[in-house]
Scaffold this motif. Sequence first.
Motif, PDB file in Angstrom:
ATOM      1  N   PHE A   1     -21.085  29.094  25.000  1.00 23.94           N
ATOM      2  CA  PHE A   1     -20.629  30.384  24.385  1.00 23.94           C
ATOM      3  C   PHE A   1     -21.171  30.316  23.164  1.00 23.94           C
ATOM      4  CE2 PHE A   1     -16.460  32.468  22.482  1.00 23.94           C
ATOM      5  CZ  PHE A   1     -16.937  33.660  22.466  1.00 23.94           C
ATOM      6  N   GLY A   2     -22.099  31.452  22.902  1.00 15.88           N
ATOM      7  CA  GLY A   2     -22.471  31.766  21.629  1.00 15.88           C
ATOM      8  C   GLY A   2     -22.010  32.861  20.980  1.00 15.88           C
ATOM      9  N   ILE A   3     -21.843  32.900  19.570  1.00 22.93           N
ATOM     10  CA  ILE A   3     -21.611  33.859  18.532  1.00 22.93           C
ATOM     11  C   ILE A   3     -22.394  34.067  17.598  1.00 22.93           C
ATOM     12  CG2 ILE A   3     -19.481  34.545  17.066  1.00 22.93           C
ATOM     13  CD1 ILE A   3     -17.732  32.878  18.865  1.00 22.93           C
ATOM     14  N   GLY A   4     -22.755  35.272  17.458  1.00 21.91           N
ATOM     15  CA  GLY A   4     -23.539  35.881  16.177  1.00 21.91           C
ATOM     16  C   GLY A   4     -25.002  35.094  16.354  1.00 21.91           C
ATOM     17  N   LEU A   5     -25.267  34.408  15.280  1.00 20.44           N
ATOM     18  CA  LEU A   5     -26.757  33.531  15.341  1.00 20.44           C
ATOM     19  C   LEU A   5     -26.681  32.733  16.772  1.00 20.44           C
ATOM     20  CD1 LEU A   5     -29.357  32.823  14.131  1.00 20.44           C
ATOM     21  CD2 LEU A   5     -28.193  31.051  13.099  1.00 20.44           C
TER      22      LEU A   5
ATOM     23  N   LEU B   1     -21.913  27.560  20.389  1.00 19.37           N
ATOM     24  CA  LEU B   1     -22.891  27.991  19.276  1.00 19.37           C
ATOM     25  C   LEU B   1     -22.597  29.031  18.352  1.00 19.37           C
ATOM     26  CD1 LEU B   1     -25.820  28.505  21.990  1.00 19.37           C
ATOM     27  CD2 LEU B   1     -24.812  26.371  21.183  1.00 19.37           C
ATOM     28  N   SER B   2     -22.437  28.368  17.034  1.00 27.04           N
ATOM     29  CA  SER B   2     -21.548  29.330  16.059  1.00 27.04           C
ATOM     30  C   SER B   2     -22.591  30.482  15.268  1.00 27.04           C
ATOM     31  CB  SER B   2     -20.991  28.485  14.883  1.00 27.04           C
ATOM     32  OG  SER B   2     -22.306  28.330  14.026  1.00 27.04           O
ATOM     33  N   ASN B   3     -22.049  31.368  14.817  1.00 27.22           N
ATOM     34  CA  ASN B   3     -22.779  32.170  13.766  1.00 27.22           C
ATOM     35  C   ASN B   3     -23.380  31.393  12.789  1.00 27.22           C
ATOM     36  OD1 ASN B   3     -19.852  31.636  12.725  1.00 27.22           O
ATOM     37  ND2 ASN B   3     -20.903  32.562  11.046  1.00 27.22           N
ATOM     38  N   GLY B   4     -24.102  32.169  12.139  1.00 30.31           N
ATOM     39  CA  GLY B   4     -24.873  31.676  10.923  1.00 30.31           C
ATOM     40  C   GLY B   4     -25.700  32.844  10.305  1.00 30.31           C
ATOM     41  N   PRO B   5     -26.616  32.355   9.240  1.00 27.12           N
ATOM     42  CA  PRO B   5     -27.614  33.313   8.566  1.00 27.12           C
ATOM     43  C   PRO B   5     -29.101  33.165   8.970  1.00 27.12           C
ATOM     44  CG  PRO B   5     -27.040  31.512   7.280  1.00 27.12           C
ATOM     45  CD  PRO B   5     -26.378  31.105   8.480  1.00 27.12           C
ATOM     46  N   GLY B   6     -29.725  34.368   8.467  1.00 28.65           N
ATOM     47  CA  GLY B   6     -31.044  34.124   8.653  1.00 28.65           C
ATOM     48  C   GLY B   6     -31.670  34.448   9.992  1.00 28.65           C
ATOM     49  N   ASN B   7     -33.046  34.093  10.020  1.00 25.32           N
ATOM     50  CA  ASN B   7     -34.025  34.534  11.147  1.00 25.32           C
ATOM     51  C   ASN B   7     -33.679  33.439  11.998  1.00 25.32           C
ATOM     52  OD1 ASN B   7     -35.903  35.010  13.037  1.00 25.32           O
ATOM     53  ND2 ASN B   7     -37.528  35.488  11.331  1.00 25.32           N
TER      54      ASN B   7
ATOM     55  N   LEU C   1     -29.270  31.735  21.918  1.00 28.96           N
ATOM     56  CA  LEU C   1     -29.032  31.532  23.665  1.00 28.96           C
ATOM     57  C   LEU C   1     -30.061  32.442  24.137  1.00 28.96           C
ATOM     58  CD1 LEU C   1     -27.550  30.337  25.889  1.00 28.96           C
ATOM     59  CD2 LEU C   1     -26.206  32.134  25.632  1.00 28.96           C
ATOM     60  N   ALA C   2     -30.358  33.644  23.491  1.00 29.20           N
ATOM     61  CA  ALA C   2     -31.510  34.623  24.234  1.00 29.20           C
ATOM     62  C   ALA C   2     -32.684  34.005  23.995  1.00 29.20           C
ATOM     63  CB  ALA C   2     -31.182  36.173  23.464  1.00 29.20           C
ATOM     64  N   LEU C   3     -33.231  33.598  22.764  1.00 31.88           N
ATOM     65  CA  LEU C   3     -34.274  32.822  22.782  1.00 31.88           C
ATOM     66  C   LEU C   3     -34.705  31.536  23.722  1.00 31.88           C
ATOM     67  CD1 LEU C   3     -34.723  33.055  18.736  1.00 31.88           C
ATOM     68  CD2 LEU C   3     -36.136  34.482  20.662  1.00 31.88           C
ATOM     69  N   ALA C   4     -33.408  30.919  23.873  1.00 31.87           N
ATOM     70  CA  ALA C   4     -33.464  29.684  24.646  1.00 31.87           C
ATOM     71  C   ALA C   4     -33.749  30.049  25.973  1.00 31.87           C
ATOM     72  CB  ALA C   4     -32.311  28.836  24.484  1.00 31.87           C
ATOM     73  N   THR C   5     -33.548  31.141  26.639  1.00 31.59           N
ATOM     74  CA  THR C   5     -33.769  31.867  27.810  1.00 31.59           C
ATOM     75  C   THR C   5     -35.081  32.411  28.200  1.00 31.59           C
ATOM     76  OG1 THR C   5     -32.716  33.979  27.488  1.00 31.59           O
ATOM     77  CG2 THR C   5     -31.391  32.030  28.200  1.00 31.59           C
TER      78      THR C   5
ATOM     79  N   PRO D   1     -15.514  37.789  17.922  1.00 25.77           N
ATOM     80  CA  PRO D   1     -14.679  38.058  18.599  1.00 25.77           C
ATOM     81  C   PRO D   1     -13.206  37.365  17.696  1.00 25.77           C
ATOM     82  CG  PRO D   1     -15.599  36.352  19.399  1.00 25.77           C
ATOM     83  CD  PRO D   1     -16.502  36.919  18.466  1.00 25.77           C
ATOM     84  N   GLU D   2     -13.431  36.518  16.958  1.00 28.14           N
ATOM     85  CA  GLU D   2     -12.291  35.922  16.149  1.00 28.14           C
ATOM     86  C   GLU D   2     -11.819  37.042  15.024  1.00 28.14           C
ATOM     87  OE1 GLU D   2     -15.824  34.980  13.921  1.00 28.14           O
ATOM     88  OE2 GLU D   2     -15.235  34.801  15.832  1.00 28.14           O
ATOM     89  N   GLY D   3     -12.790  38.059  14.487  1.00 27.65           N
ATOM     90  CA  GLY D   3     -12.292  38.743  13.590  1.00 27.65           C
ATOM     91  C   GLY D   3     -12.678  38.454  12.226  1.00 27.65           C
ATOM     92  N   SER D   4     -11.549  38.396  11.491  1.00 32.23           N
ATOM     93  CA  SER D   4     -11.799  37.533  10.082  1.00 32.23           C
ATOM     94  C   SER D   4     -13.026  37.865   9.343  1.00 32.23           C
ATOM     95  CB  SER D   4     -11.898  35.959  10.610  1.00 32.23           C
ATOM     96  OG  SER D   4     -10.619  35.584  11.282  1.00 32.23           O
ATOM     97  N   PRO D   5     -12.986  39.192   8.690  1.00 35.61           N
ATOM     98  CA  PRO D   5     -11.937  40.377   8.807  1.00 35.61           C
ATOM     99  C   PRO D   5     -12.329  41.188  10.231  1.00 35.61           C
ATOM    100  CG  PRO D   5     -13.959  41.032   7.423  1.00 35.61           C
ATOM    101  CD  PRO D   5     -14.245  39.569   7.791  1.00 35.61           C
ATOM    102  N   GLY D   6     -11.334  41.967  10.136  1.00 34.04           N
ATOM    103  CA  GLY D   6     -11.276  43.058  11.142  1.00 34.04           C
ATOM    104  C   GLY D   6     -10.491  42.634  12.281  1.00 34.04           C
ATOM    105  N   PRO D   7     -10.723  43.706  13.545  1.00 30.67           N
ATOM    106  CA  PRO D   7      -9.951  43.735  14.605  1.00 30.67           C
ATOM    107  C   PRO D   7     -10.024  42.310  15.566  1.00 30.67           C
ATOM    108  CG  PRO D   7     -11.747  45.012  15.083  1.00 30.67           C
ATOM    109  CD  PRO D   7     -11.976  44.474  13.295  1.00 30.67           C
ATOM    110  N   ILE D   8      -9.250  41.676  16.464  1.00 36.10           N
ATOM    111  CA  ILE D   8      -9.346  40.788  17.220  1.00 36.10           C
ATOM    112  C   ILE D   8      -9.416  41.513  18.823  1.00 36.10           C
ATOM    113  CG2 ILE D   8      -8.531  38.998  15.958  1.00 36.10           C
ATOM    114  CD1 ILE D   8      -5.909  39.434  17.147  1.00 36.10           C
TER     115      ILE D   8
END
Length: 366
Positions: free
Chosen positions: A246-250, A219-225, A255-259, A335-342
């Motif tokens: 595996f969920g990242i960002g949004l 489940l990827s990142n993304g914008p908004g509410n 995932l939390a809301l789904a539980t 966790p992929e950084g971009s920008p920033g640490p990995i």
Amino acid sequence: MTTRYLILEDGTIFEGRAFGSNEASVGHVVFATGMTGYQETISNPSSAGQMIVMTYPAIGNYGINRDDYESIEPALNGLIAREYCDEPSNFRSGMSLGKLLELKGIPGIDEIDTRHLTLHLRDNGTLRGMITEAGATLDEAKALATLKEYEAPTNLVASVSTQKAYPSPGLGERVVLIDYGMKHGILRELNKRDCDVIVVPYDTDVETIASLFPDGILLSNGPGNPEHLQQQIETIQSLLGKYPIFGIGLGHQLLALATGAKVQKMKHGRYGSNHPVKNLKTNRTELTSQCHGYEIVRESLEGTGMEVTHVALNDESVQGIADESRHAFSVQFHPEGSPGPIDAVELFDDFIQAIKAVRRKGSHNA
């Protein structure tokens, strides 16, 4: 110098210099920390609808190159800087930052006191703001009326998600990546692990996902509410327990809301590439890249089956959750950084190991 103004909904006004597009724009003003990585920051789809204040004073000095995009269509509504450099010096540079913003219709403003602006946002929270047309005469009353009426779009994910599924082939595990506004860095990390990735639109239904015979779901990142995505929350509920997730960002919030957990809007969000997070399982502190304005309500995790795995060291907020029985975990940071640490890039390895563990146990229910 062409003058333009940044006007905040509380009446605060900054006069500065125009760069990028000459158009006016409205959005939510947030500040991003970090000394480098402005190209990745402005091309992160999670920034859709926002006006980003860069806290590092010199922006644009190494230009724009072909390799550091996180999406090919920047979705932010404006860029705010202390000092913009229109003559970059870097062997990888292909064009100036201002030229890119001009091509994409995104206004920029510099020569303002970004330190004062950042402290103002820190104390008062995220505010709606307007960047006026380049060279426009200041009309404070009209601008404030526009800001009062402005509401952030509820379809931000739809505006940045892919419209059609596409493959990124590999010889390893089949991963269906649900694109809510995916950073390309996520796809790159899966490709490094030779995953056979299929990227699908945000509104792909369970039956279609199952027909792709995934070994795991990202489940990827993304914008908004995230609460605007009720259909997507129901889809994740149907996938839980059937596939490693595996969920990242949004994706973490969904995932939390789904539980059954809850999320809440943060005062000023967390943006930038230097935020410390503690991994509670390893007792290790990791520097992370973040871009979000909502967070999980910790108390609401009780009874969901999810345990907290990571916390932000600055405020103890939830940064990671997991349910080993359902082979699902997620993190708020990137966790992929971009920008920033990995520092936390091994989470992609954990995802692959979870997929292999499920296969060994023969507990794949799909």
